[in-house]
Design a protein around this motif. Structure first.
Motif, mmCIF file in Angstrom:
data_model
loop_
_atom_site.group_PDB
_atom_site.id
_atom_site.type_symbol
_atom_site.label_atom_id
_atom_site.label_comp_id
_atom_site.label_asym_id
_atom_site.label_seq_id
_atom_site.Cartn_x
_atom_site.Cartn_y
_atom_site.Cartn_z
ATOM 1 N N MET A 12 8.768 -11.397 -1.937
ATOM 2 C CA MET A 12 9.175 -12.802 -1.850
ATOM 3 C C MET A 12 8.621 -13.610 -3.025
ATOM 4 N N LEU A 13 7.401 -13.310 -3.440
ATOM 5 C CA LEU A 13 6.829 -14.028 -4.588
ATOM 6 C C LEU A 13 7.598 -13.728 -5.872
ATOM 7 N N THR A 14 8.072 -12.491 -6.027
ATOM 8 C CA THR A 14 8.880 -12.197 -7.219
ATOM 9 C C THR A 14 10.195 -12.974 -7.185
ATOM 10 N N LEU A 15 10.752 -13.162 -5.993
ATOM 11 C CA LEU A 15 11.974 -13.964 -5.882
ATOM 12 C C LEU A 15 11.705 -15.440 -6.150
ATOM 13 N N ILE A 16 10.624 -15.961 -5.576
ATOM 14 C CA ILE A 16 10.291 -17.388 -5.727
ATOM 15 C C ILE A 16 10.012 -17.734 -7.187
ATOM 16 N N PHE A 17 9.258 -16.864 -7.872
ATOM 17 C CA PHE A 17 8.896 -17.142 -9.267
ATOM 18 C C PHE A 17 9.938 -16.628 -10.269
ATOM 19 N N GLY A 18 11.016 -16.054 -9.763
ATOM 20 C CA GLY A 18 12.105 -15.624 -10.634
ATOM 21 C C GLY A 18 11.736 -14.474 -11.549
ATOM 22 N N VAL A 19 10.844 -13.612 -11.138
ATOM 23 C CA VAL A 19 10.467 -12.454 -11.949
ATOM 24 C C VAL A 19 11.613 -11.450 -11.890
ATOM 25 N N ASP A 20 12.148 -11.114 -13.046
ATOM 26 C CA ASP A 20 13.296 -10.214 -13.113
ATOM 27 C C ASP A 20 12.805 -8.783 -13.354
ATOM 28 N N LEU A 21 12.772 -8.008 -12.294
ATOM 29 C CA LEU A 21 12.327 -6.618 -12.388
ATOM 30 C C LEU A 21 13.429 -5.692 -11.902
ATOM 31 N N SER A 22 13.454 -4.506 -12.463
ATOM 32 C CA SER A 22 14.374 -3.491 -11.940
ATOM 33 C C SER A 22 13.836 -3.023 -10.590
ATOM 34 N N ILE A 23 14.637 -2.250 -9.888
ATOM 35 C CA ILE A 23 14.202 -1.723 -8.583
ATOM 36 C C ILE A 23 12.938 -0.879 -8.764
ATOM 37 N N LEU A 24 12.917 -0.055 -9.802
ATOM 38 C CA LEU A 24 11.751 0.782 -10.057
ATOM 39 C C LEU A 24 10.529 -0.066 -10.419
ATOM 40 N N GLY A 25 10.742 -1.122 -11.199
ATOM 41 C CA GLY A 25 9.646 -2.024 -11.561
ATOM 42 C C GLY A 25 9.096 -2.755 -10.349
ATOM 43 N N LEU A 26 9.987 -3.204 -9.480
ATOM 44 C CA LEU A 26 9.569 -3.886 -8.250
ATOM 45 C C LEU A 26 8.799 -2.932 -7.349
ATOM 46 N N PHE A 27 9.299 -1.703 -7.222
ATOM 47 C CA PHE A 27 8.618 -0.690 -6.426
ATOM 48 C C PHE A 27 7.218 -0.429 -6.981
ATOM 49 N N GLY A 28 7.113 -0.295 -8.295
ATOM 50 C CA GLY A 28 5.813 -0.071 -8.937
ATOM 51 C C GLY A 28 4.857 -1.228 -8.703
ATOM 52 N N LEU A 29 5.367 -2.453 -8.785
ATOM 53 C CA LEU A 29 4.536 -3.633 -8.548
ATOM 54 C C LEU A 29 4.004 -3.647 -7.115
ATOM 55 N N ILE A 30 4.893 -3.391 -6.157
ATOM 56 C CA ILE A 30 4.478 -3.394 -4.746
ATOM 57 C C ILE A 30 3.452 -2.294 -4.482
ATOM 58 N N VAL A 31 3.697 -1.095 -4.997
ATOM 59 C CA VAL A 31 2.741 0.006 -4.807
ATOM 60 C C VAL A 31 1.400 -0.336 -5.454
ATOM 61 N N GLY A 32 1.436 -0.908 -6.647
ATOM 62 C CA GLY A 32 0.195 -1.293 -7.334
ATOM 63 C C GLY A 32 -0.608 -2.308 -6.541
ATOM 64 N N VAL A 33 0.071 -3.331 -6.024
ATOM 65 C CA VAL A 33 -0.620 -4.347 -5.220
ATOM 66 C C VAL A 33 -1.194 -3.723 -3.951
ATOM 67 N N LEU A 34 -0.431 -2.836 -3.304
ATOM 68 C CA LEU A 34 -0.922 -2.190 -2.085
ATOM 69 C C LEU A 34 -2.136 -1.302 -2.360
ATOM 70 N N VAL A 35 -2.138 -0.606 -3.472
ATOM 71 C CA VAL A 35 -3.289 0.243 -3.825
ATOM 72 C C VAL A 35 -4.521 -0.626 -4.079
ATOM 73 N N LEU A 36 -4.337 -1.714 -4.810
ATOM 74 C CA LEU A 36 -5.469 -2.609 -5.082
ATOM 75 C C LEU A 36 -5.969 -3.320 -3.820
ATOM 76 N N ALA A 37 -5.058 -3.612 -2.897
ATOM 77 C CA ALA A 37 -5.423 -4.336 -1.679
ATOM 78 C C ALA A 37 -5.851 -3.409 -0.537
ATOM 79 N N MET A 38 -5.766 -2.104 -0.735
ATOM 80 C CA MET A 38 -6.045 -1.157 0.344
ATOM 81 C C MET A 38 -7.401 -1.373 1.034
ATOM 82 N N PRO A 39 -8.508 -1.532 0.308
ATOM 83 C CA PRO A 39 -9.782 -1.758 1.018
ATOM 84 C C PRO A 39 -9.767 -3.035 1.868
ATOM 85 N N TRP A 40 -9.165 -4.098 1.335
ATOM 86 C CA TRP A 40 -9.078 -5.351 2.095
ATOM 87 C C TRP A 40 -8.185 -5.180 3.317
#
Length: 129
Positions: free
Chosen positions: A76-104
């Motif tokens: 939703m944040l990528t949509l709100i801020f108009g970040v233009d990513l491919s499906i693979l780029g969006l998937f990579g971003l989500i996985v990256g955020v989830l890996v970084l947020a995993m301990p929290w």
């Protein structure tokens, strides 16, 4: 709403579900040597945090829900801020955020799980201050 006495306070600040004074975890969730290790008892009110062996296995279900919520929030944040990513780029971003947020996510999930079973007690909280 976020003050002591609300479940949200206990969950977000990783405090004891009964007195909201004692720490819930042994250390910061990002200290990987004690990765989300829950204390045996509250240092303030002496509440035993684990009702039975393997009590926190149920928090895995909560963790899944929190992880999905984080993934949806990133999308939703990528949509709100108009970040233009491919499906693979969006998937990579989500996985990256989830890996970084995993301990929290794991820490919050254990706190949510504990708050299902333990209630805030204002009298005990007043005694341990």
């Amino acid at each position: 709403m976020f003050g002591k006495g609300s479940k949200l306070y206990s969950i977000l600040f990783l405090k004891c579900p009964r007195c909201h004074e004692g720490e819930f975890l042994e250390a910061n969730p990002y200290k990987l040597s004690n990765f989300n290790k829950v204390k045996e008892r509250c240092p303030k009110c002496n509440l035993k945090y684990s009702i039975e062996p393997s009590f926190y296995y149920g928090s895995m279900y909560v963790s899944y829900g929190v992880g999905v919520a984080v993934a949806v929030a990133v999308y939703m944040l990528t949509l709100i801020f108009g970040v233009d990513l491919s499906i693979l780029g969006l998937f990579g971003l989500i996985v990256g955020v989830l890996v970084l947020a995993m301990p929290w996510i794991a820490a919050i999930s254990k706190s949510i799980w504990a708050n299902f079973f333990f209630q805030y007690d204002k009298e005990i909280a007043e005694k341990v201050k």
